[in-house]
Design a protein around this motif. Sequence first.
Motif, PDB file in Angstrom:
ATOM      1  N   ASP A 117       2.474   1.435  -3.505  1.00 26.41           N
ATOM      2  CA  ASP A 117       1.448   1.755  -4.496  1.00 26.41           C
ATOM      3  C   ASP A 117       0.884   3.159  -4.291  1.00 26.41           C
ATOM      4  N   GLY A 118       0.998   3.670  -3.056  1.00 28.42           N
ATOM      5  CA  GLY A 118       0.537   5.025  -2.745  1.00 28.42           C
ATOM      6  C   GLY A 118       1.577   6.089  -3.044  1.00 28.42           C
ATOM      7  N   ASP A 151     -10.994  -0.796   3.426  1.00 28.93           N
ATOM      8  CA  ASP A 151     -10.877   0.525   2.808  1.00 28.93           C
ATOM      9  C   ASP A 151      -9.404   0.843   2.576  1.00 28.93           C
ATOM     10  N   ARG A 152      -8.845   0.193   1.564  1.00 25.89           N
ATOM     11  CA  ARG A 152      -7.418   0.347   1.240  1.00 25.89           C
ATOM     12  C   ARG A 152      -7.059   1.802   0.944  1.00 25.89           C
ATOM     13  N   GLU A 153      -7.964   2.523   0.282  1.00 24.52           N
ATOM     14  CA  GLU A 153      -7.692   3.929  -0.039  1.00 24.52           C
ATOM     15  C   GLU A 153      -7.540   4.758   1.231  1.00 24.52           C
ATOM     16  N   GLU A 154      -8.340   4.468   2.247  1.00 28.01           N
ATOM     17  CA  GLU A 154      -8.196   5.180   3.520  1.00 28.01           C
ATOM     18  C   GLU A 154      -6.867   4.814   4.176  1.00 28.01           C
ATOM     19  N   ILE A 188      -4.113   3.982   2.612  1.00 22.43           N
ATOM     20  CA  ILE A 188      -3.084   4.700   1.854  1.00 22.43           C
ATOM     21  C   ILE A 188      -3.092   6.174   2.235  1.00 22.43           C
ATOM     22  N   ARG A 189      -4.278   6.755   2.393  1.00 21.01           N
ATOM     23  CA  ARG A 189      -4.365   8.171   2.784  1.00 21.01           C
ATOM     24  C   ARG A 189      -3.673   8.384   4.131  1.00 21.01           C
ATOM     25  N   MET A 221       0.833  -1.203   0.000  1.00 18.62           N
ATOM     26  CA  MET A 221       0.000   0.000   0.000  1.00 18.62           C
ATOM     27  C   MET A 221       0.867   1.252   0.000  1.00 18.62           C
TER      28      MET A 221
END
Length: 166
Positions: free
Chosen positions: A65-66, A140-143, A145-146, A62
């Motif tokens: 990729d982030g 919630d992978r995007e969270e 990464i955020r 993550m």
Amino acid sequence: MRIPRNPGNIVPLTRTKPYVTREQLTRLLDTTKWRGAPLLRRALARARTSSSSRPETLVRLMAVDGGLPEPVLDYDILDENGNFLACADLAYPDLLFAIEYDGAVHRDKDRFVHDIDRTTRIHEAGWTDLHLSAPHVFIDREEGIRRLRAAYSRAKEITGVPFGSA
């Protein structure tokens, strides 16, 4: 592929060699006609020998990729005298920034108290940290990464390292 180690010499090792090496897996993939071999080769290129768990590997991926640099895995945090304080799941040592994946075992009462003491020790040594759990990695992978990017940016601000370096 994980190479077993004993951070801080706390628990004796029952084995010292990985179950399989990168070379053995590469040789196996080069000599088979498996339909999934190309995908496995790509996965092998991203595999590391220092991760202690699947979720820790996913957190590393993550971060990468982030857009963050690849963190160091299984990093021993030492005090100013070289005494072992903790082993971070992932770390950016130059930023004094640790990342921890807290799975179900961290809900145990004794482990919870141990974790608080451990976190206090690393904070007293000047480190910052970020704790992620299953929802941040599996739901919630995007969270996740955020949070990684935000904590990484804060660590850069604290240490004065310009964004984009380190």
